[in-house]
Design a protein around this motif. Structure first.
Motif, PDB file in Angstrom:
ATOM      1  N   UNK A   6       0.834  -1.209   0.000  1.00 23.65           N
ATOM      2  CA  UNK A   6       0.000   0.000   0.000  1.00 23.65           C
ATOM      3  C   UNK A   6       0.868   1.258   0.000  1.00 23.65           C
ATOM      4  N   UNK A   7       1.908   1.250   0.816  1.00 28.26           N
ATOM      5  CA  UNK A   7       2.834   2.396   0.883  1.00 28.26           C
ATOM      6  C   UNK A   7       3.532   2.620  -0.445  1.00 28.26           C
ATOM      7  N   UNK A   8       3.915   1.528  -1.093  1.00 31.35           N
ATOM      8  CA  UNK A   8       4.609   1.627  -2.385  1.00 31.35           C
ATOM      9  C   UNK A   8       3.683   2.201  -3.461  1.00 31.35           C
ATOM     10  N   UNK A   9       2.436   1.703  -3.500  1.00 34.37           N
ATOM     11  CA  UNK A   9       1.463   2.191  -4.495  1.00 34.37           C
ATOM     12  C   UNK A   9       1.199   3.682  -4.299  1.00 34.37           C
ATOM     13  N   UNK A  10       1.137   4.089  -3.033  1.00 34.92           N
ATOM     14  CA  UNK A  10       0.916   5.512  -2.731  1.00 34.92           C
ATOM     15  C   UNK A  10       2.146   6.346  -3.111  1.00 34.92           C
ATOM     16  N   UNK A  11       3.311   5.837  -2.730  1.00 34.11           N
ATOM     17  CA  UNK A  11       4.558   6.592  -2.981  1.00 34.11           C
ATOM     18  C   UNK A  11       4.790   6.787  -4.472  1.00 34.11           C
ATOM     19  N   UNK A  12       4.511   5.760  -5.283  1.00 31.01           N
ATOM     20  CA  UNK A  12       4.784   5.912  -6.721  1.00 31.01           C
ATOM     21  C   UNK A  12       3.799   6.886  -7.384  1.00 31.01           C
ATOM     22  N   UNK A  13       2.667   7.119  -6.710  1.00 32.71           N
ATOM     23  CA  UNK A  13       1.754   8.133  -7.220  1.00 32.71           C
ATOM     24  C   UNK A  13       2.179   9.535  -6.790  1.00 32.71           C
ATOM     25  N   UNK A  14       2.730   9.625  -5.584  1.00 34.77           N
ATOM     26  CA  UNK A  14       3.168  10.935  -5.078  1.00 34.77           C
ATOM     27  C   UNK A  14       4.472  11.388  -5.738  1.00 34.77           C
ATOM     28  N   UNK A  15       5.354  10.438  -6.026  1.00 36.94           N
ATOM     29  CA  UNK A  15       6.654  10.799  -6.614  1.00 36.94           C
ATOM     30  C   UNK A  15       6.924   9.913  -7.824  1.00 36.94           C
ATOM     31  N   UNK A  34      11.801 -19.880   1.614  1.00 36.80           N
ATOM     32  CA  UNK A  34      10.679 -18.990   1.917  1.00 36.80           C
ATOM     33  C   UNK A  34      11.163 -17.543   2.044  1.00 36.80           C
ATOM     34  N   UNK A  35      12.341 -17.336   2.670  1.00 38.12           N
ATOM     35  CA  UNK A  35      12.894 -15.979   2.787  1.00 38.12           C
ATOM     36  C   UNK A  35      13.287 -15.423   1.430  1.00 38.12           C
ATOM     37  N   UNK A  36      13.850 -16.301   0.575  1.00 36.31           N
ATOM     38  CA  UNK A  36      14.206 -15.834  -0.771  1.00 36.31           C
ATOM     39  C   UNK A  36      12.945 -15.417  -1.529  1.00 36.31           C
ATOM     40  N   UNK A  37      11.849 -16.182  -1.405  1.00 36.73           N
ATOM     41  CA  UNK A  37      10.600 -15.821  -2.081  1.00 36.73           C
ATOM     42  C   UNK A  37      10.087 -14.461  -1.605  1.00 36.73           C
ATOM     43  N   UNK A  38      10.152 -14.241  -0.289  1.00 38.86           N
ATOM     44  CA  UNK A  38       9.683 -12.946   0.250  1.00 38.86           C
ATOM     45  C   UNK A  38      10.553 -11.803  -0.284  1.00 38.86           C
ATOM     46  N   UNK A  39      11.869 -12.037  -0.253  1.00 35.38           N
ATOM     47  CA  UNK A  39      12.789 -11.019  -0.765  1.00 35.38           C
ATOM     48  C   UNK A  39      12.507 -10.757  -2.241  1.00 35.38           C
ATOM     49  N   UNK A  40      12.310 -11.819  -3.017  1.00 41.46           N
ATOM     50  CA  UNK A  40      12.105 -11.711  -4.452  1.00 41.46           C
ATOM     51  C   UNK A  40      10.810 -10.940  -4.759  1.00 41.46           C
ATOM     52  N   UNK A  41       9.745 -11.259  -4.013  1.00 36.49           N
ATOM     53  CA  UNK A  41       8.470 -10.566  -4.228  1.00 36.49           C
ATOM     54  C   UNK A  41       8.619  -9.072  -3.907  1.00 36.49           C
ATOM     55  N   UNK A  42       9.266  -8.787  -2.760  1.00 35.38           N
ATOM     56  CA  UNK A  42       9.480  -7.375  -2.382  1.00 35.38           C
ATOM     57  C   UNK A  42      10.307  -6.684  -3.457  1.00 35.38           C
ATOM     58  N   UNK A  43      11.322  -7.390  -3.958  1.00 35.72           N
ATOM     59  CA  UNK A  43      12.215  -6.795  -4.954  1.00 35.72           C
ATOM     60  C   UNK A  43      11.483  -6.501  -6.264  1.00 35.72           C
ATOM     61  N   UNK A  44      10.684  -7.457  -6.753  1.00 34.72           N
ATOM     62  CA  UNK A  44      10.022  -7.197  -8.047  1.00 34.72           C
ATOM     63  C   UNK A  44       8.983  -6.075  -7.925  1.00 34.72           C
ATOM     64  N   UNK A  45       8.305  -6.002  -6.760  1.00 33.22           N
ATOM     65  CA  UNK A  45       7.341  -4.900  -6.577  1.00 33.22           C
ATOM     66  C   UNK A  45       8.094  -3.569  -6.562  1.00 33.22           C
ATOM     67  N   UNK A  46       9.239  -3.558  -5.870  1.00 26.71           N
ATOM     68  CA  UNK A  46      10.030  -2.330  -5.743  1.00 26.71           C
ATOM     69  C   UNK A  46      10.614  -1.892  -7.089  1.00 26.71           C
ATOM     70  N   UNK A  47      11.285  -2.808  -7.806  1.00 29.78           N
ATOM     71  CA  UNK A  47      12.001  -2.326  -8.993  1.00 29.78           C
ATOM     72  C   UNK A  47      11.102  -2.127 -10.216  1.00 29.78           C
ATOM     73  N   UNK A  48       9.890  -2.702 -10.188  1.00 29.26           N
ATOM     74  CA  UNK A  48       8.943  -2.367 -11.262  1.00 29.26           C
ATOM     75  C   UNK A  48       8.216  -1.063 -10.956  1.00 29.26           C
ATOM     76  N   UNK A  49       8.275  -0.616  -9.708  1.00 25.97           N
ATOM     77  CA  UNK A  49       7.468   0.539  -9.319  1.00 25.97           C
ATOM     78  C   UNK A  49       7.915   1.808 -10.057  1.00 25.97           C
ATOM     79  N   UNK A  50       7.001   2.756 -10.095  1.00 26.84           N
ATOM     80  CA  UNK A  50       7.275   4.037 -10.750  1.00 26.84           C
ATOM     81  C   UNK A  50       7.713   5.056  -9.691  1.00 26.84           C
ATOM     82  N   UNK A  51       8.494   4.578  -8.745  1.00 28.28           N
ATOM     83  CA  UNK A  51       8.886   5.414  -7.600  1.00 28.28           C
ATOM     84  C   UNK A  51      10.171   6.186  -7.903  1.00 28.28           C
ATOM     85  N   UNK A  52      10.075   7.512  -7.820  1.00 26.12           N
ATOM     86  CA  UNK A  52      11.250   8.354  -8.045  1.00 26.12           C
ATOM     87  C   UNK A  52      11.990   8.546  -6.734  1.00 26.12           C
TER      88      UNK A  52
END
Ligand code: ZN
Length: 268
Positions: free
Chosen positions: A21-30, A162-180
């Motif tokens: 939710x924070x990421x979706x909001x942040x990429x809209x704000x910046x 399981x930790x690698x999956x969590x890291x990977x999911x967080x990473x793909x959400x982060x690096x695909x994001x439109x966050x400046x």
């Protein structure tokens, strides 16, 4: 015991929901790149495709990977257990999983059959956190045999997987994001992990730019293979795929039929 596990899962779920939710909001704000399409239809479409992918993972890749990981621990085999099974072994297995995914990502671009499916991800004309889950569900199934090879060679056990999956999911959400992010922070982070600026270049329509920044978690693999690229700046990037069918293949139905048409092949 059951209460503790439930509590931990609830806390992780709450944390993940808040982070997304924070990421979706942040990429809209910046925003990092200017959007070219209406957002709501894109978000709905990408979320639906993501749900299909999650279902495919749950019936194919996840149970099979878990079974191999359990066998790794039982038989004390693979890289993790070869290094003693402690923290160094877990770190090595984690990195091996991540490097294996870099190799798979390169293959999805270089092998024409795999590109037909991976292209469905790249066809998205805008790039944001929702693109992270926009894949053809068969892409998930096709990647399963390689994932099992990764798990077997890494010798990774189930908790570390399981930790690698969590890291990977967080990473793909982060690096695909439109966050400046501030430029210096993005640059500093890109020394360790894949950042939105790095991955934006990978989603360029220009072939030489798309053929770079293949890392999906730890970014070291692009430095190792000299595929890291810091230019062009984001405003100069046309996101998407430069072929005559890319616009047609954005909606859900054509996207799912696209791999079965010849026209999606890359010119090599
Ligand atoms: Zn790609």
């Amino acid at each position: 015991m059951l209460f503790r596990v439930t509590l931990r899962r609830t806390a992780l779920f709450a944390f993940a929901t808040a982070a997304i939710g924070g990421l979706l909001l942040a990429e809209r704000l910046a925003p990092l790149r200017r959007r070219t399409r209406k957002q709501l239809p894109r978000l709905i479409r990408n979320a639906a495709m993501g749900a299909a992918c999650q279902a495919a993972i749950m019936v194919s890749e996840a149970p099979l990977s878990n079974a191999v990981a359990q066998r790794n621990a039982r038989r004390r085999r693979g890289l993790q257990h070869g290094l003693g099974g402690g923290i160094p072994g877990r770190i090595a297995a984690f990195l091996a999983m991540d490097y294996g995914f870099y190799l798979w990502h390169v293959a999805t671009h270089k092998a024409p059959f795999l590109w037909r499916f991976h292209r469905v991800h790249h066809v998205d004309p805008d790039l944001d956190a929702s693109t992270a889950v926009r894949f053809h569900f068969l892409d998930m199934v096709l990647s399963t045999p390689w994932r099992l090879v990764q798990v077997r060679i890494a010798g990774i056990d189930r908790p570390t997987l399981q930790w690698w999956r969590r890291f990977f999911l967080a990473s793909i959400l982060f690096h695909h994001s439109n966050l400046r992010l501030p430029r210096n922070i993005d640059a500093a982070l890109s020394r360790i992990v894949t950042t939105p600026r790095m991955h934006g270049i990978h989603h360029s329509q220009v072939r030489a730019e798309m053929d770079s920044n293949w890392s999906s978690g730890i970014s070291w693999w692009d430095y190792l293979h000299r595929t890291y690229r810091a230019r062009p700046p984001q405003y100069a990037i046309a996101i998407g795929v430069d072929d005559a069918q890319s616009d047609r293949d954005v909606p859900i139905l054509p996207a799912h039929l696209a791999p079965f048409r010849m026209a999606g092949d890359r010119k090599t």
